[in-house]
Design a protein around this motif. Structure first.
Motif, PDB file in Angstrom:
ATOM      1  N   TYR A  42      50.266 -73.844 -32.085  1.00  8.23           N
ATOM      2  CA  TYR A  42      51.380 -74.141 -31.505  1.00  8.23           C
ATOM      3  C   TYR A  42      52.352 -75.171 -31.923  1.00  8.23           C
ATOM      4  N   PRO A  72      51.143 -62.979 -42.157  1.00  7.82           N
ATOM      5  CA  PRO A  72      53.017 -62.836 -42.247  1.00  7.82           C
ATOM      6  C   PRO A  72      52.694 -63.864 -40.182  1.00  7.82           C
ATOM      7  N   SER A  73      53.643 -64.104 -40.261  1.00  3.87           N
ATOM      8  CA  SER A  73      53.678 -64.999 -39.275  1.00  3.87           C
ATOM      9  C   SER A  73      53.229 -66.590 -39.417  1.00  3.87           C
ATOM     10  N   GLY A  77      50.489 -70.478 -34.620  1.00  2.00           N
ATOM     11  CA  GLY A  77      50.834 -70.241 -33.470  1.00  2.00           C
ATOM     12  C   GLY A  77      52.099 -71.227 -34.019  1.00  2.00           C
ATOM     13  N   SER A  78      53.508 -71.031 -32.913  1.00  2.00           N
ATOM     14  CA  SER A  78      54.083 -71.920 -33.884  1.00  2.00           C
ATOM     15  C   SER A  78      54.905 -72.709 -32.332  1.00  2.00           C
ATOM     16  N   LEU A 297      61.656 -57.187 -39.260  1.00  2.00           N
ATOM     17  CA  LEU A 297      60.749 -56.677 -40.561  1.00  2.00           C
ATOM     18  C   LEU A 297      61.399 -57.711 -41.366  1.00  2.00           C
ATOM     19  N   ALA A 300      58.875 -61.055 -41.869  1.00  2.00           N
ATOM     20  CA  ALA A 300      57.041 -60.544 -40.886  1.00  2.00           C
ATOM     21  C   ALA A 300      56.627 -59.461 -42.344  1.00  2.00           C
ATOM     22  N   HIS A 401      44.880 -58.550 -43.139  1.00  2.00           N
ATOM     23  CA  HIS A 401      45.204 -60.799 -42.893  1.00  2.00           C
ATOM     24  C   HIS A 401      44.171 -60.149 -42.301  1.00  2.00           C
ATOM     25  N   LYS A 403      41.877 -62.921 -39.448  1.00  2.00           N
ATOM     26  CA  LYS A 403      41.593 -62.298 -38.191  1.00  2.00           C
ATOM     27  C   LYS A 403      42.999 -63.504 -37.302  1.00  2.00           C
TER      28      LYS A 403
ATOM     29  N   SER B 166      54.099 -52.067 -40.410  1.00  2.00           N
ATOM     30  CA  SER B 166      55.164 -53.074 -40.240  1.00  2.00           C
ATOM     31  C   SER B 166      54.667 -53.578 -38.196  1.00  2.00           C
ATOM     32  N   SER B 168      51.609 -53.447 -37.671  1.00  2.00           N
ATOM     33  CA  SER B 168      50.830 -54.770 -37.911  1.00  2.00           C
ATOM     34  C   SER B 168      51.089 -56.510 -37.886  1.00  2.00           C
ATOM     35  N   GLU B 169      52.641 -56.050 -38.865  1.00  2.00           N
ATOM     36  CA  GLU B 169      52.984 -57.388 -39.244  1.00  2.00           C
ATOM     37  C   GLU B 169      53.796 -57.775 -38.518  1.00  2.00           C
ATOM     38  N   ILE B 170      54.022 -56.722 -36.918  1.00  2.00           N
ATOM     39  CA  ILE B 170      55.571 -57.347 -36.467  1.00  2.00           C
ATOM     40  C   ILE B 170      54.680 -57.524 -34.771  1.00  2.00           C
ATOM     41  N   ARG B 172      51.465 -59.368 -35.744  1.00  2.00           N
ATOM     42  CA  ARG B 172      51.197 -61.064 -36.020  1.00  2.00           C
ATOM     43  C   ARG B 172      52.345 -62.181 -35.196  1.00  2.00           C
ATOM     44  N   ASP B 173      53.736 -61.005 -35.676  1.00  2.00           N
ATOM     45  CA  ASP B 173      55.508 -61.660 -35.506  1.00  2.00           C
ATOM     46  C   ASP B 173      55.322 -62.256 -34.147  1.00  2.00           C
ATOM     47  N   ASN B 175      52.834 -63.040 -31.860  1.00  2.00           N
ATOM     48  CA  ASN B 175      52.750 -63.704 -30.959  1.00  2.00           C
ATOM     49  C   ASN B 175      52.176 -64.988 -31.798  1.00  2.00           C
ATOM     50  N   VAL B 176      53.701 -65.146 -32.054  1.00  2.00           N
ATOM     51  CA  VAL B 176      53.476 -66.512 -32.826  1.00  2.00           C
ATOM     52  C   VAL B 176      53.553 -67.896 -31.358  1.00  2.00           C
ATOM     53  N   TYR B 177      54.574 -67.498 -30.147  1.00  2.00           N
ATOM     54  CA  TYR B 177      55.048 -68.906 -29.447  1.00  2.00           C
ATOM     55  C   TYR B 177      54.299 -68.593 -28.178  1.00  2.00           C
ATOM     56  N   SER B 206      40.948 -56.921 -37.255  1.00  2.00           N
ATOM     57  CA  SER B 206      41.823 -58.429 -37.251  1.00  2.00           C
ATOM     58  C   SER B 206      42.954 -58.509 -36.853  1.00  2.00           C
TER      59      SER B 206
END
Lengths: 405, 405
Positions: A42, A72-73, A77-78, A297, A300, A401, A403, B166, B168-170, B172-173, B175-177, B206
């Motif tokens: 993060y 992706p992503s 964390g960010s 979308l 990602a 992806h 893990k 999509s 699976s990508e969302i 990942r997107d 849980n970034v924060y 994963s």
């Protein structure tokens, strides 16, 4: 170099390429003799909590490095944390440098957009006035492509490829019935229209592409647009309009601002530009309209990465690590385009002060005269960036992806 | 067979596989000795206007056949036209059969969903009572997968692959924060939740996949759901919910119905289910929420076709032409699954009366006990249908399609 270790973080919005830069930083650092490569979870916010991992644990596996490039992503964390103004003795800075000292960090790499480059600038400034030898290097990423100095940013190419592909599919989808219709496709980009403009790449010999492109760089004269749209519909039944979420009217107000007060979304304010236009045009022209919001979308979609983008993202990460090892600090890595055709860009580095907090928009001379499309300058610029496909690693029918941490 | 020619049409909503069935009909008809293969533009509606083309003009090229298989939407155009009840001497039917006679048509193939099978039923009934020897064969397609008798429908596998990828990508997107958030992803399907359930295919070693799946087959007890969601968020920060556009409350009312009267879309009534839930949960639980509507992209995403789906769509089209040539009429072609693992389905044909106007929903025993997910039965059913990738034909960075008519 006294210090043996490197730490890397990711910041800002996710993209389909930011993890490839992380892979590049890791591989570069290890190949160039760094002892331990740490990752901050993060971003700087996690660093302040000492939320730090050793990347050897997962990335020593070359398969994991390949999976990371296709994930992706932001793997680490960010955050969206803005450092305070640089001031000697500031508590936040003292804490950061204390932690960096504790982990024997010699090089700090931050992968991100405008705000992240502001972080690099401030940390390198602070190091300078405090005599710290830690080197701070920025690696750019943003689907928005709005960083100055660099020819383009990693992440833009993949998002642009996704936009162009999706638009080409929406164009096919839109002309299936024998009637009059207008489809508005809302694309990310608040002040810079790079991604929306990428819709133009859908146009080729077998696909009309979008009929209009509405960019935030141009104030939208709605009355004029409705006139031109109405004219076009005399000869063409089904129209597709690519529209930036951030377009403003000729007075500089977001066109959907009035609607935001009454909408049922609970969304952030600018969402709903396509919905606003769809409603407006339905009322004004009495035709069927649709609003398609591509939404998250587009940032990602790792299943449709541009190989050019992913390779470049990896390389700029690798060379970012090298720049730090070579003694650079307060710099951002950037691309300089050597040739359009055959395409060639090289990686350089620039003073972070030239980058931080500055937004780059589409040049006026790349936009068509009526303001409703982009011209050949943009196409020549953008096309090389969406070229090439990565070999997907597919299990059970979907792309694999790495893990999650 | 006296008559020498075949005519084929497409109807209902576009999919990523319906053109592969068209390719199969064309190739099958030509290989089995049909003189001319005609296409009706915009389905039966175009036929009534004698809007008819000779498919040899474009499909004699094998490259065009391959491009056609990779082109989303309906190449011939579509319609949503419902034939009147069958009555001897009815003007519409007389007109249709007059045109079919004029083009010396022996076989009529219609590729579509429920409504299209109704068309096949009515035309074959009319032919029977009028002594016409023209044979009417239905070839199924629909992303909704809601046709009875057939194990599954062409188009579902590709849309399911797109949804799973999509999601699976969302995930990942999302849980970034480092915070609490709920993302609602709205997926097509008004009464049958097949596509929404396909979100479960995103779950693997994963990727967590979606945390909840809200199906139209189950009345949503919103209070109960909020309780379970709140519990889950004690241990998991970022939640993704796949939700069907058509979910109803326990009284059978669409949950977003009240909102529809005041919304700002100008959309069809059911749109906005995710937005409704995002607003509701934000208010109730005070967490960040997002609404993602996958929208038309899920039915048009030819860049992510399932090879199983595209091959099957081609084969069922081919064998539909053969069924007509063999003398069958008033039938729909269907899949019968022989094995799950290794997967094997065969093509059969069934009486059109068993199909027309009937919707097939997800069996209750495939849905988890609490009603908020699907179980292993569904996974075993759906997974084989998303397997395999087509070799994309890419020019200038985006997938090529056949030139529009």
């Amino acid at each position: 170099m006294e210090r043996k270790n490197l730490i890397v973080g990711q910041s800002g919005g996710p993209t389909a390429a930011i993890n490839s830069s992380l892979a590049g930083v890791y591989v570069g650092a290890k190949e160039l003799g760094i002892d331990t490569v740490y990752g901050m979870r993060y971003g700087i916010e996690g660093l302040l909590k000492e939320n730090i991992i050793n990347l050897d644990d997962t990335l020593e596996s070359t398969l994991n490095v390949e999976l990371l490039k296709r994930t992706p992503s932001s793997y680490l964390g960010s955050c969206r944390y803005k450092l305070p103004e640089v001031k000697k003795g500031d508590e936040v800075y003292e804490k950061i440098f204390e932690i960096l000292d504790k982990y024997n960090i010699g090089i700090f790499i931050y992968i991100g957009g405008n705000d992240s480059m502001d972080t690099i600038k401030k940390l390198s400034d602070y190091a300078k006035i405090n005599g710290s030898k830690i080197r701070f290097v920025g690696v750019p990423k943003t689907i928005d492509n709005d960083l100055p100095v660099t020819d383009h940013t990693p992440g833009f190419g993949s998002a642009a490829k996704y936009i162009a592909t999706s638009i080409s599919e929406i164009v096919r989808d839109s002309n299936v019935y024998d009637l009059k219709s207008v489809t508005f496709v809302e694309i990310m980009g608040r002040n810079a229209g790079w991604l929306t403009a990428a819709a133009a790449l859908a146009k080729n010999k077998s696909n009309d592409g979008p009929d209009f492109i509405l960019l935030p760089e141009i104030g939208l004269d709605l009355k004029k647009f409705i006139g031109i749209l109405s004219d076009r519909m005399q000869t063409k039944g089904n129209i597709v309009v690519a529209v930036s979420e951030g377009i403003k009217d000729t007075n500089g107000h977001h066109i959907s601002e009035d609607e935001c007060n009454v909408d049922a979304f609970g969304h952030k304010m600018l969402s709903g530009t396509a919905a606003f236009l769809a409603k407006k045009i339905k009322t004004e022209l009495g035709v069927k309209t649709r609003a398609v919001e591509i939404n998250t979308l587009q940032r990602a979609a790792a299943h449709l990465q541009s190989k050019t983008d992913i390779d470049e993202a990896f390389n700029i990460g690798f060379l970012g690590a090298k720049a730090g090892i070579d003694g650079n600090t307060g710099v951002m890595m950037n691309f300089e385009r050597v040739e359009n055709s055959p395409y060639l860009s090289i990686v350089k580095k620039c003073d972070i002060n030239l980058v931080a907090n500055i937004e780059k928009c589409i040049p006026g001379e790349w936009i068509s005269e009526d303001g409703f499309y982009v011209n050949e300058h943009f196409i020549q610029y953008a096309k090389p960036l969406i070229m090439g496909e990565l070999s997907n690693i597919v299990c059970d029918g979907i792309q694999s992806h790495i893990k999650s941490l």
